[in-house]
Design a protein around this motif. Sequence first.
Motif, short mmCIF file in Angstrom:
data_model
loop_
_atom_site.label_atom_id
_atom_site.label_comp_id
_atom_site.label_asym_id
_atom_site.label_seq_id
_atom_site.Cartn_x
_atom_site.Cartn_y
_atom_site.Cartn_z
N ILE A 1 -42.34 -123.33 -1.29
CA ILE A 1 -41.25 -124.01 -0.46
C ILE A 1 -42.01 -124.31 1.19
O ILE A 1 -43.19 -124.85 1.10
CB ILE A 1 -40.23 -122.71 0.32
CG1 ILE A 1 -41.54 -121.83 1.34
CG2 ILE A 1 -40.15 -122.00 -0.85
CD1 ILE A 1 -40.03 -120.64 2.16
N SER A 2 -41.13 -125.68 1.75
CA SER A 2 -41.12 -126.73 2.53
C SER A 2 -41.57 -125.51 4.02
O SER A 2 -40.96 -124.17 3.81
CB SER A 2 -40.15 -127.44 2.75
OG SER A 2 -39.31 -126.86 3.73
N ALA A 3 -42.42 -126.38 5.16
CA ALA A 3 -42.63 -125.34 6.47
C ALA A 3 -41.27 -125.11 7.18
O ALA A 3 -41.61 -124.17 7.39
CB ALA A 3 -43.67 -125.91 6.72
N GLU A 4 -40.97 -126.29 7.08
CA GLU A 4 -39.43 -126.25 7.83
C GLU A 4 -38.82 -125.11 6.65
O GLU A 4 -37.88 -124.40 7.80
CB GLU A 4 -38.57 -127.42 7.29
CG GLU A 4 -39.77 -128.99 8.37
CD GLU A 4 -40.94 -129.05 7.33
OE1 GLU A 4 -41.39 -129.81 7.87
OE2 GLU A 4 -40.94 -129.10 6.74
N ASP A 5 -38.62 -125.05 5.71
CA ASP A 5 -37.64 -123.67 5.65
C ASP A 5 -38.43 -122.81 5.60
O ASP A 5 -37.13 -121.54 5.72
CB ASP A 5 -37.27 -123.71 3.76
CG ASP A 5 -36.14 -125.13 2.96
OD1 ASP A 5 -35.54 -125.76 4.20
OD2 ASP A 5 -36.60 -125.45 2.41
N ALA A 6 -39.44 -122.36 5.47
CA ALA A 6 -40.34 -121.02 6.06
C ALA A 6 -40.13 -120.68 6.80
O ALA A 6 -39.54 -119.81 7.97
CB ALA A 6 -42.08 -121.61 5.53
N VAL A 7 -39.63 -121.65 8.15
CA VAL A 7 -39.83 -120.41 9.26
C VAL A 7 -38.48 -121.02 9.37
O VAL A 7 -37.98 -120.24 10.81
CB VAL A 7 -40.44 -122.48 11.26
CG1 VAL A 7 -42.14 -122.33 10.48
CG2 VAL A 7 -39.77 -123.36 10.42
#
Length: 222
Positions: free
Chosen positions: A6-12
Motif C-alpha cells: 500500500i502507499s505510505a499515506e494509506d499506511a499511516v
Amino acid sequence: MNNKLISAEDAVKTVKDGDTVMVGGFLAGGHPEQLVRALVETHSAGNLSIISNDTGTTELSIYELVKSGRVKRIYASYIGSNPETGRLLMTKEAEVNLFPQGTLAEKIRAGGAGLGGVLTPVGVGTIVEEGKRKIDIDGREYLLELPLKADVALIRAHKADEAGNLVINGSSRNFNFVMAMAADYVVAQTDEYVKLGEIDPNHVNVPGIFIDAIVKVGDTHE
C-alpha cells in the motif's frame, strides 16, 4: 494471500488519536523516514505516545513529529540528538520516559513475546529505579521492567516479498526486529519488493506473519 503493498499515506491512516506508535531505527540507521514523513504530513492524529530508541536527529522526520505538538508521551533511551525531545523533558510539556538502551529493547521484546516483564540489575541504586518494583533473587536486587506494546509499528527493511517476509541488512536490524513483534499493526518500509519465493528463507529476518502492510519507497541511502 492478501496484497500487503500500500502507499505510505494509506499506511499511516491506521494511526488514531491516543495511539502508541513504535518507530524503528538507531538514529538514521534503519529509520523508516518515508513512513514517519507521511504521518507528519498527511495525518493529524494527536495525543500520541512514541516509542523510539532515540527520537532521531533534526534531519529526520521524527523530529518534526515530536515538534508538532501531537506527541504527549515518549519512551526512549537517548535523546541528545533531538533538542525538541530534550526541551519537552525539561518543560514537562510531554511525558518523557528514559531507559537504558538494552532495557528498552528488552521491554519491547517482552511485549512481543507476551511476557509480564523482565528482571534486570541495570539501574539498581540509581534514578532509574525510581517508581519501580525491586525483587531480590539469591541476594541480588533486580528491577522489574514492564513490557511495552504499541498500536502501530513503523519499521524499515531492505527487501520484502508479497507475503511480508523481510530482509533487514546489518545493524539496521536494531529495534526494527523486536518492534515487528510488539505492535497490533506493523508497517514495513522497504527499498525492494519481490515475488513470494524470491527471498531465500534462510535470509528472512522477520517472518511475514508479523507484517500487515508494506510500503515500497525505492532506493534510499543511510
